[in-house]
Design a protein around this motif. Sequence first.
Motif, PDB file in Angstrom:
ATOM      1  N   ASN A   1       0.845  -1.200   0.000  1.00 46.88           N
ATOM      2  CA  ASN A   1       0.000   0.000   0.000  1.00 46.88           C
ATOM      3  C   ASN A   1       0.875   1.242   0.000  1.00 46.88           C
ATOM      4  N   SER A   2       1.733   1.326  -0.973  1.00 48.76           N
ATOM      5  CA  SER A   2       2.695   2.410  -1.091  1.00 48.76           C
ATOM      6  C   SER A   2       2.007   3.784  -1.060  1.00 48.76           C
ATOM      7  N   GLY A   3       2.528   4.678  -0.209  1.00 52.81           N
ATOM      8  CA  GLY A   3       2.005   6.032  -0.120  1.00 52.81           C
ATOM      9  C   GLY A   3       0.746   6.168   0.714  1.00 52.81           C
ATOM     10  N   ARG A   4       0.253   5.101   1.270  1.00 50.96           N
ATOM     11  CA  ARG A   4      -0.980   5.159   2.071  1.00 50.96           C
ATOM     12  C   ARG A   4      -0.640   5.194   3.557  1.00 50.96           C
ATOM     13  N   THR A   5      -1.570   5.673   4.345  1.00 45.23           N
ATOM     14  CA  THR A   5      -1.381   5.703   5.799  1.00 45.23           C
ATOM     15  C   THR A   5      -2.227   4.650   6.499  1.00 45.23           C
ATOM     16  N   ARG A   6      -3.124   4.017   5.764  1.00 40.60           N
ATOM     17  CA  ARG A   6      -3.990   2.970   6.300  1.00 40.60           C
ATOM     18  C   ARG A   6      -4.107   1.851   5.283  1.00 40.60           C
ATOM     19  N   GLY A   7      -4.550   0.701   5.769  1.00 34.28           N
ATOM     20  CA  GLY A   7      -4.831  -0.410   4.863  1.00 34.28           C
ATOM     21  C   GLY A   7      -6.072  -0.119   4.034  1.00 34.28           C
ATOM     22  N   ARG A   8      -6.504  -1.123   3.297  1.00 30.68           N
ATOM     23  CA  ARG A   8      -7.663  -0.991   2.404  1.00 30.68           C
ATOM     24  C   ARG A   8      -8.894  -0.524   3.182  1.00 30.68           C
ATOM     25  N   PHE A   9      -9.633   0.410   2.598  1.00 33.07           N
ATOM     26  CA  PHE A   9     -10.887   0.872   3.203  1.00 33.07           C
ATOM     27  C   PHE A   9     -11.949  -0.208   3.040  1.00 33.07           C
ATOM     28  N   CYS A  10     -12.678  -0.495   4.111  1.00 37.67           N
ATOM     29  CA  CYS A  10     -13.744  -1.498   4.085  1.00 37.67           C
ATOM     30  C   CYS A  10     -15.061  -0.821   4.452  1.00 37.67           C
ATOM     31  N   ALA A  11     -15.944  -0.678   3.499  1.00 34.32           N
ATOM     32  CA  ALA A  11     -17.237  -0.044   3.772  1.00 34.32           C
ATOM     33  C   ALA A  11     -18.062  -0.850   4.769  1.00 34.32           C
ATOM     34  N   ASP A  12     -17.800  -2.147   4.872  1.00 35.12           N
ATOM     35  CA  ASP A  12     -18.539  -3.006   5.801  1.00 35.12           C
ATOM     36  C   ASP A  12     -17.760  -3.281   7.093  1.00 35.12           C
ATOM     37  N   ALA A  13     -16.824  -2.403   7.453  1.00 35.40           N
ATOM     38  CA  ALA A  13     -15.964  -2.628   8.622  1.00 35.40           C
ATOM     39  C   ALA A  13     -16.771  -2.793   9.909  1.00 35.40           C
ATOM     40  N   VAL A  14     -16.311  -3.752  10.738  1.00 38.65           N
ATOM     41  CA  VAL A  14     -16.928  -3.986  12.045  1.00 38.65           C
ATOM     42  C   VAL A  14     -15.888  -3.900  13.161  1.00 38.65           C
ATOM     43  N   GLY A  15     -14.683  -3.480  12.820  1.00 39.76           N
ATOM     44  CA  GLY A  15     -13.615  -3.333  13.806  1.00 39.76           C
ATOM     45  C   GLY A  15     -12.350  -2.846  13.130  1.00 39.76           C
ATOM     46  N   VAL A  16     -11.339  -2.594  13.945  1.00 38.57           N
ATOM     47  CA  VAL A  16     -10.045  -2.146  13.435  1.00 38.57           C
ATOM     48  C   VAL A  16      -8.932  -2.955  14.086  1.00 38.57           C
ATOM     49  N   GLY A  17      -7.768  -2.897  13.461  1.00 36.78           N
ATOM     50  CA  GLY A  17      -6.598  -3.559  14.008  1.00 36.78           C
ATOM     51  C   GLY A  17      -5.339  -2.821  13.613  1.00 36.78           C
ATOM     52  N   GLU A  18      -4.302  -3.032  14.408  1.00 40.48           N
ATOM     53  CA  GLU A  18      -2.985  -2.479  14.076  1.00 40.48           C
ATOM     54  C   GLU A  18      -1.939  -3.333  14.763  1.00 40.48           C
ATOM     55  N   TYR A  19      -1.268  -4.150  13.982  1.00 39.26           N
ATOM     56  CA  TYR A  19      -0.214  -5.013  14.491  1.00 39.26           C
ATOM     57  C   TYR A  19       0.609  -5.462  13.297  1.00 39.26           C
ATOM     58  N   ALA A  20       1.885  -5.599  13.487  1.00 38.22           N
ATOM     59  CA  ALA A  20       2.760  -6.064  12.411  1.00 38.22           C
ATOM     60  C   ALA A  20       2.379  -7.479  12.004  1.00 38.22           C
ATOM     61  N   ILE A  21       2.679  -7.807  10.772  1.00 33.14           N
ATOM     62  CA  ILE A  21       2.477  -9.178  10.303  1.00 33.14           C
ATOM     63  C   ILE A  21       3.697  -9.966  10.751  1.00 33.14           C
ATOM     64  N   ASP A  22       3.523 -10.847  11.716  1.00 31.19           N
ATOM     65  CA  ASP A  22       4.658 -11.675  12.141  1.00 31.19           C
ATOM     66  C   ASP A  22       4.310 -13.138  11.987  1.00 31.19           C
ATOM     67  N   LEU A  23       5.187 -13.825  11.300  1.00 33.67           N
ATOM     68  CA  LEU A  23       5.013 -15.246  11.051  1.00 33.67           C
ATOM     69  C   LEU A  23       6.182 -15.989  11.673  1.00 33.67           C
ATOM     70  N   HIS A  24       5.902 -17.098  12.286  1.00 33.87           N
ATOM     71  CA  HIS A  24       6.938 -17.924  12.884  1.00 33.87           C
ATOM     72  C   HIS A  24       7.102 -19.140  11.981  1.00 33.87           C
ATOM     73  N   PRO A  25       8.193 -19.184  11.202  1.00 33.76           N
ATOM     74  CA  PRO A  25       8.317 -20.173  10.146  1.00 33.76           C
ATOM     75  C   PRO A  25       8.469 -21.618  10.585  1.00 33.76           C
ATOM     76  N   GLY A  26       8.885 -21.893  11.796  1.00 35.40           N
ATOM     77  CA  GLY A  26       9.025 -23.293  12.181  1.00 35.40           C
ATOM     78  C   GLY A  26      10.077 -23.520  13.237  1.00 35.40           C
ATOM     79  N   PRO A  27      11.262 -23.944  12.853  1.00 33.75           N
ATOM     80  CA  PRO A  27      12.270 -24.296  13.852  1.00 33.75           C
ATOM     81  C   PRO A  27      12.557 -23.143  14.818  1.00 33.75           C
ATOM     82  N   CYS A  28      12.878 -23.507  16.038  1.00 36.06           N
ATOM     83  CA  CYS A  28      13.135 -22.501  17.071  1.00 36.06           C
ATOM     84  C   CYS A  28      14.284 -21.574  16.698  1.00 36.06           C
ATOM     85  N   THR A  29      15.185 -22.028  15.837  1.00 30.59           N
ATOM     86  CA  THR A  29      16.338 -21.212  15.466  1.00 30.59           C
ATOM     87  C   THR A  29      16.009 -20.201  14.376  1.00 30.59           C
TER      88      THR A  29
END
Length: 194
Positions: free
Chosen positions: A67-95
């Motif tokens: 979303n280059s140049g934007r300050t928010r994610g996609r606008f949702c006309a049917d929104a029922v809540g908001v969120g703000e947290y980084a996308i973090d994925l834990h790929p598997g092995p502890c290392t």
Amino acid sequence: RRLSLGFLYWLQTALDHPGGRGHPELMLNREALGTIDGLARHPYIREGRRARTVERLREQDLAERCNSGRTRGRFCADAVGVGEYAIDLHPGPCTAPPLTQRALPFQLPLGMLVPVDTDNLIATGKASGTTHIANGATRIHAIEWSLGEAAGALAALCLTEGVPPRAVHADGALTRRLQEQLVARGAPIYWYRN
């Protein structure tokens, strides 16, 4: 259970540290959890099954790099809540380090709660309609609570109107009424400032 007990054994006997090897003082508290082995009665499953919903929240909806140049994610006309947290994925092995990418403040669309082919069910929390990657940003408590509040309000509206969740999603007036009820309760559905 065996994997968890094996990990504990490794911590107790094989983990190298500046003072030597292993931490035999690490013990499970059987009394606290009320189990024979001291492990939780039920496992924590971070990646549960997600419902097939009429709309899915995707990486493209909230990732900053999408979303280059934007300050928010996609606008949702049917929104029922908001969120703000980084996308973090834990790929598997502890290392392996977590794979993290910045997410913009985003909205939670009603469609992610509404199953495609089931009338008497509302998906919420980890079962809501997200992709694997977007789930990395929606899995935290505050966002799951927001989804739960929206699901409860949706269920109440469905009972009052005698309609299934899909009918609320398909009807702009009913969607708007749901949003008004959420806002009246103090639930944010839109980011008013950056």
